[in-house]
Design an enzyme around this catalytic site. Structure first.
Site, short mmCIF file in Angstrom:
data_model
loop_
_atom_site.label_atom_id
_atom_site.label_comp_id
_atom_site.label_asym_id
_atom_site.label_seq_id
_atom_site.Cartn_x
_atom_site.Cartn_y
_atom_site.Cartn_z
N ASP A 1 57.77 50.26 40.01
CA ASP A 1 56.58 50.82 39.36
C ASP A 1 56.51 50.47 37.87
OD1 ASP A 1 58.77 52.39 38.71
OD2 ASP A 1 58.04 54.18 39.72
N ASN B 1 60.33 66.61 42.14
CA ASN B 1 59.43 67.05 43.21
C ASN B 1 59.57 66.14 44.44
OD1 ASN B 1 58.29 64.69 42.36
ND2 ASN B 1 56.37 65.56 41.66
N HIS C 1 59.58 62.92 44.56
CA HIS C 1 58.85 61.65 44.58
C HIS C 1 59.82 60.48 44.60
CE1 HIS C 1 58.54 61.49 39.90
NE2 HIS C 1 59.37 60.55 40.26
N GLU D 1 53.90 60.54 44.42
CA GLU D 1 53.96 61.98 44.18
C GLU D 1 53.62 62.75 45.46
OE1 GLU D 1 55.22 62.90 41.51
OE2 GLU D 1 54.26 62.17 39.68
C1 GLP Z 1 60.43 58.24 37.42
C2 GLP Z 1 60.48 56.96 38.25
C3 GLP Z 1 61.26 57.15 39.53
C4 GLP Z 1 62.58 57.83 39.22
C5 GLP Z 1 62.32 59.20 38.64
C6 GLP Z 1 63.59 59.98 38.35
O1 GLP Z 1 59.42 59.09 37.76
N1 GLP Z 1 59.19 56.47 38.58
O2 GLP Z 1 61.48 55.88 40.15
O3 GLP Z 1 63.34 57.95 40.41
O4 GLP Z 1 61.62 59.00 37.43
O5 GLP Z 1 64.09 59.64 37.10
P1 GLP Z 1 65.52 60.02 36.56
O6 GLP Z 1 66.47 59.13 37.26
O7 GLP Z 1 65.46 59.73 35.08
O8 GLP Z 1 65.73 61.46 36.87
#
Ligand code: GLP
Length: 253
Positions: A67, A136, A138, A143
């Site tokens: 993404d 959440n 995702h 989402e």
């Molecule tokens: C973002 C990314 C996800 C990632 C998530 C969790 O929203 N788009 O791909 O898994 O954050 O991030 P973190 O690893 O910093 O908790």
């Protein structure tokens, strides 16, 4: 689904590096799906170490990131593309023209989604998709209430995600509200999926992913239907999982 119970963040990152490096050793032309966020940073550090110490060779590898924020160029230090250059692309012998991130600056994001999906297909599909998980549940930026059949597309971020990701920006208002993300179908099409989760704030999401009913309300729950999905959790992220599962380091169901 297979779970690996790691002790802590370091242990989780080591286990993940074994799986990703094993994939590259077995298939030097591997196509990897990659994730951003704090969770995979330890994995990327270990892959860099393996490159430096035992010559793990990325020269044949192609990568596709999950993404990107809409409106951010790859030169913007807050973009996911920049993050990947900093943590992995510039530190190993990946070919720059083999590293792909969705273009958040594209004028027509629908067209960009189609272009990205076509590139993945032309590369032969993703061999191993690395994922983090949102609070959440995702995955990528898919989402809750996402359509499971979605391919790469524009998404609006949840307020919870905006708050969680604000730590990477000067102010919460600066977090982009939109992103372009591979869809759930892209993730399900990957031959193998590896989800990493660390820390107590992920315990609820991990429970929903592994034990909850399969529902778009918890996008990661779809991984229960994947043919080859592994979740590596540290002790804090595993807090809500059944104790019986944790008696051994590995649990399969
Ligand atoms: C973002 C990314 C996800 C990632 C998530 C969790 O929203 N788009 O791909 O898994 O954050 O991030 P973190 O690893 O910093 O908790």
């Amino acid at each position: 689904m297979r779970l690996i119970f790691a002790e802590d963040y370091e242990d989780m990152s080591c286990e993940a590096a074994k799986i990703v490096s094993g994939q590259i050793y077995l298939k030097p032309q591997s196509v990897l799906g990659l994730a951003t966020g704090s969770t995979p940073v330890g994995l990327y550090d270990r892959l860099v170490q393996l490159y430096q110490t035992v010559g793990l060779d990325f020269s044949g590898v192609t990568t596709f990131n999950l993404d990107e924020y809409v409106g951010m160029s790859s030169e913007n230090p807050e973009s996911y593309h920049y993050f990947m250059k900093k943590h992995l692309f510039s530190r190993v012998n990946l070919r720059p023209d083999h590293c792909f991130v969705p273009n958040g600056m594209a004028e027509d994001l629908e067209e960009e989604g189609r272009r990205y999906d076509a590139m993945i297909e032309a590369a032969g599909g993703i061999d191993l998709q690395v994922l983090g998980i949102g609070r959440n549940a995702h995955i990528g930026f898919n989402e809750p209430d996402i359509k499971f059949e979605a391919m790469t597309h524009e998404v609006r971020l949840d307020d919870e995600t905006i708050r969680a990701n604000a730590r990477f920006f000067a102010r919460e208002e600066d977090v982009p509200r939109y992103a372009i993300s591979m869809g759930i179908r892209n993730i399900m099409l990957a031959r193998r999926v590896l989800l990493l989760a660390s820390g107590p704030e992920k315990a609820e999401a991990v429970y929903a992913a592994a034990c909850g009913s399969v529902s778009p309300k918890a996008p990661a729950s779809i991984l229960q239907l994947h043919r080859d999905a592994t979740i590596i959790v540290d002790a804090a992220a595993a807090a809500r999982l059944p104790e019986a599962w944790k008696e051994k380091r590995f649990y399969n169901f």
